[in-house]
Design an enzyme around this catalytic site. Structure first.
Site, PDB file in Angstrom:
ATOM      1  N   GLU A 102       0.683  -1.392   0.057  1.00 57.53           N
ATOM      2  CA  GLU A 102       0.219  -0.511   0.071  1.00 57.53           C
ATOM      3  C   GLU A 102       0.710   1.370  -0.014  1.00 57.53           C
ATOM      4  O   GLU A 102       1.384   1.306   1.093  1.00 57.53           O
ATOM      5  CB  GLU A 102      -0.466  -0.020   1.393  1.00 57.53           C
ATOM      6  CG  GLU A 102      -1.994  -0.746   1.238  1.00 57.53           C
ATOM      7  CD  GLU A 102      -3.347  -0.148   1.252  1.00 57.53           C
ATOM      8  OE1 GLU A 102      -3.201   0.517  -0.216  1.00 57.53           O
ATOM      9  OE2 GLU A 102      -4.298  -0.481   0.812  1.00 57.53           O
ATOM     10  N   ASP A 103       0.314   1.984  -0.467  1.00 63.17           N
ATOM     11  CA  ASP A 103       1.216   3.773  -0.987  1.00 63.17           C
ATOM     12  C   ASP A 103       0.948   4.023   0.541  1.00 63.17           C
ATOM     13  O   ASP A 103       1.935   4.462   1.454  1.00 63.17           O
ATOM     14  CB  ASP A 103       0.988   4.226  -1.502  1.00 63.17           C
ATOM     15  CG  ASP A 103      -0.849   4.869  -2.079  1.00 63.17           C
ATOM     16  OD1 ASP A 103      -1.584   3.891  -0.886  1.00 63.17           O
ATOM     17  OD2 ASP A 103      -1.775   5.668  -2.400  1.00 63.17           O
ATOM     18  N   ASP A 106      -4.518   5.232   5.840  1.00 64.67           N
ATOM     19  CA  ASP A 106      -5.109   6.201   6.633  1.00 64.67           C
ATOM     20  C   ASP A 106      -6.318   5.930   7.727  1.00 64.67           C
ATOM     21  O   ASP A 106      -5.846   5.601   8.575  1.00 64.67           O
ATOM     22  CB  ASP A 106      -5.415   7.435   5.475  1.00 64.67           C
ATOM     23  CG  ASP A 106      -6.018   8.694   5.831  1.00 64.67           C
ATOM     24  OD1 ASP A 106      -5.889   9.160   7.051  1.00 64.67           O
ATOM     25  OD2 ASP A 106      -6.756   9.263   5.234  1.00 64.67           O
ATOM     26  N   THR A 110      -9.796   1.408   3.239  1.00 66.54           N
ATOM     27  CA  THR A 110      -9.540   0.563   2.261  1.00 66.54           C
ATOM     28  C   THR A 110      -8.748  -0.494   2.315  1.00 66.54           C
ATOM     29  O   THR A 110      -9.289  -1.826   1.785  1.00 66.54           O
ATOM     30  CB  THR A 110      -9.053   1.687   1.395  1.00 66.54           C
ATOM     31  OG1 THR A 110      -9.146   2.829   1.292  1.00 66.54           O
ATOM     32  CG2 THR A 110      -8.452   1.288  -0.089  1.00 66.54           C
ATOM     33  N   ASP A 162      -0.845  11.108  -5.323  1.00 66.19           N
ATOM     34  CA  ASP A 162      -1.214  12.232  -6.059  1.00 66.19           C
ATOM     35  C   ASP A 162      -1.829  13.775  -5.474  1.00 66.19           C
ATOM     36  O   ASP A 162      -2.570  12.691  -4.559  1.00 66.19           O
ATOM     37  CB  ASP A 162      -1.309  11.745  -7.335  1.00 66.19           C
ATOM     38  CG  ASP A 162      -3.149  11.263  -6.525  1.00 66.19           C
ATOM     39  OD1 ASP A 162      -3.523  10.352  -5.993  1.00 66.19           O
ATOM     40  OD2 ASP A 162      -3.626  11.441  -7.195  1.00 66.19           O
ATOM     41  N   ARG A 168       3.245  12.590  -9.032  1.00 64.86           N
ATOM     42  CA  ARG A 168       3.154  10.799  -8.022  1.00 64.86           C
ATOM     43  C   ARG A 168       5.006  11.031  -8.883  1.00 64.86           C
ATOM     44  O   ARG A 168       5.449   9.684  -8.253  1.00 64.86           O
ATOM     45  CB  ARG A 168       2.330  10.315  -9.077  1.00 64.86           C
ATOM     46  CG  ARG A 168       1.158   9.897  -9.444  1.00 64.86           C
ATOM     47  CD  ARG A 168       0.606   9.120  -9.754  1.00 64.86           C
ATOM     48  NE  ARG A 168      -1.167   9.151  -9.775  1.00 64.86           N
ATOM     49  CZ  ARG A 168      -1.815   8.349  -8.921  1.00 64.86           C
ATOM     50  NH1 ARG A 168      -1.074   7.958  -7.919  1.00 64.86           N
ATOM     51  NH2 ARG A 168      -3.463   7.897  -9.116  1.00 64.86           N
TER      52      ARG A 168
HETATM   53  P1  5GP Z   1      -8.120   5.323   3.584  1.00 66.27           P
HETATM   54  O1  5GP Z   1      -8.895   4.104   3.248  1.00 66.27           O
HETATM   55  O2  5GP Z   1      -6.599   4.020   4.722  1.00 66.27           O
HETATM   56  O3  5GP Z   1      -8.627   6.415   4.880  1.00 66.27           O
HETATM   57  O4  5GP Z   1      -7.178   5.797   1.971  1.00 66.27           O
HETATM   58  C1  5GP Z   1      -6.647   5.376   1.417  1.00 66.27           C
HETATM   59  C2  5GP Z   1      -6.005   5.741   0.661  1.00 66.27           C
HETATM   60  O5  5GP Z   1      -6.424   7.040   1.026  1.00 66.27           O
HETATM   61  C3  5GP Z   1      -5.439   5.812  -0.296  1.00 66.27           C
HETATM   62  O6  5GP Z   1      -4.647   4.523  -0.543  1.00 66.27           O
HETATM   63  C4  5GP Z   1      -4.681   7.133  -1.312  1.00 66.27           C
HETATM   64  O7  5GP Z   1      -4.990   6.818  -2.313  1.00 66.27           O
HETATM   65  C5  5GP Z   1      -5.199   8.567  -0.298  1.00 66.27           C
HETATM   66  N1  5GP Z   1      -4.389   8.941   0.834  1.00 66.27           N
HETATM   67  C6  5GP Z   1      -4.946   8.837   2.262  1.00 66.27           C
HETATM   68  N2  5GP Z   1      -4.306   9.792   2.801  1.00 66.27           N
HETATM   69  C7  5GP Z   1      -3.234  10.982   1.961  1.00 66.27           C
HETATM   70  C8  5GP Z   1      -2.503  11.646   1.546  1.00 66.27           C
HETATM   71  O8  5GP Z   1      -1.474  12.334   2.244  1.00 66.27           O
HETATM   72  N3  5GP Z   1      -1.470  12.016   0.229  1.00 66.27           N
HETATM   73  C9  5GP Z   1      -2.575  11.176  -1.083  1.00 66.27           C
HETATM   74  N4  5GP Z   1      -2.308  11.971  -2.121  1.00 66.27           N
HETATM   75  N5  5GP Z   1      -3.329  10.119  -1.418  1.00 66.27           N
HETATM   76  C10 5GP Z   1      -4.269  10.165   0.177  1.00 66.27           C
END
Ligand code: 5GP
Length: 178
Positions: A102-103, A106, A110, A162, A168
Site C-alpha cells: 500500500e502507498d 489512513d 480501504t 498524487d 506522483r
Molecule cells: P484510507 O482508506 O486508509 O482512508 O485511505 C487510503 C487511500 O487514501 C490511499 O490509498 C490514498 O489513495 C488516499 N490518501 C490518504 N491520505 C493521503 C495523502 O496524504 N495523500 C495522498 N496523495 N493520498 C492519500
C-alpha cells in the site's frame, strides 16, 4: 535530473535518500519473515507502484507481482469504506503467501476492505506492507505488519502519491500547501 520542487509543495518530509534507506530496511524485514517461501506482492494502482518497484528489487525471496485497481466512494468528502474493484488480480492467490503493498494506510477503510476481499480467496497468509502509515486518522483497526514511515495529519504527495493525478513522479515525499 530530478524534477524542480513545485510551488505547491510546502516542505519535504522524507528525501529520496531517506526513502531508499527505509525501504531497504523494510525489505530486509520482509525477506527475513518469508525466508524459504515464495511471496506474492499485490500492489494497489496507482499510488503503490513506485514503492512496489523499489521494495521488490530489495526483497531476497522469490516473488511474483500482481496488481489491483480500486475506486473508493466518498460522501460529503468523507470516506465511506465502500470500495469497488476496478481491475482485479490476473491470477488466483489460493495457497499463496500474499503481501498487500500500500502507498498509505489512513483511515484504514480501504485496507480493511482489501484484506477481507483477499482473505476470501484462500491465501496461505496475508499481510500489509505500507510506505506511509497515518495512525492518528484511523477509523478501523487493521494489522499493519510492515511500515516505512509514520506521518502526521497533513496531505502528502510524491513517490507515487498524487494530488489530482499530479506529483506522483516527485522522488521525495512532501507536504502540500493547504
Ligand atoms: P484510507 O482508506 O486508509 O482512508 O485511505 C487510503 C487511500 O487514501 C490511499 O490509498 C490514498 O489513495 C488516499 N490518501 C490518504 N491520505 C493521503 C495523502 O496524504 N495523500 C495522498 N496523495 N493520498 C492519500
Amino acid at each position: 535530473m530530478s524534477p524542480a520542487q513545485p510551488p505547491e509543495i510546502e516542505r519535504i518530509l522524507f528525501t529520496e535518500g531517506e526513502i531508499a534507506q527505509r525501504i531497504a530496511a523494510v525489505a530486509a524485514e520482509v525477506s527475513e519473515r518469508y525466508r524459504g517461501r515464495q511471496l506474492k506482492l499485490i500492489a494497489v494502482l496507482k499510488g503503490s507502484v513506485f514503492f512496489l518497484a523499489a521494495l521488490a528489487q530489495r526483497i531476497e525471496v522469490p516473488l511474483k507481482i500482481d496488481f489491483l485497481a480500486i475506486s473508493s466512494f466518498a460522501s460529503s468528502g468523507k470516506p465511506t469504506g465502500v470500495v469497488r474493484i476496478a481491475k482485479d488480480l490476473d491470477e488466483p492467490i489460493e495457497g499463496e503467501d500474499v503481501l498487500l503493498v500500500e502507498d498509505i494506510v489512513d483511515t484504514g477503510l480501504t485496507a480493511r476492505y482489501l484484506l477481507q476481499t483477499l482473505a476470501g480467496r484462500g491465501p496461505n497468509s496475508l499481510a500489509i506492507c505500507t510506505l506511509l502509515d497515518r495512525t492518528c486518522r484511523r477509523l478501523v483497526q487493521v494489522p499493519v505488519e510492515f511500515r516505512c514511515f509514520e506521518i502526521p495529519d497533513r496531505f502528502v504527495v510524491g513517490f507515487g502519491l498524487d494530488y489530482r493525478q499530479l506529483y506522483r513522479n516527485l522522488p521525495y515525499i512532501a507536504v502540500m500547501r493547504p
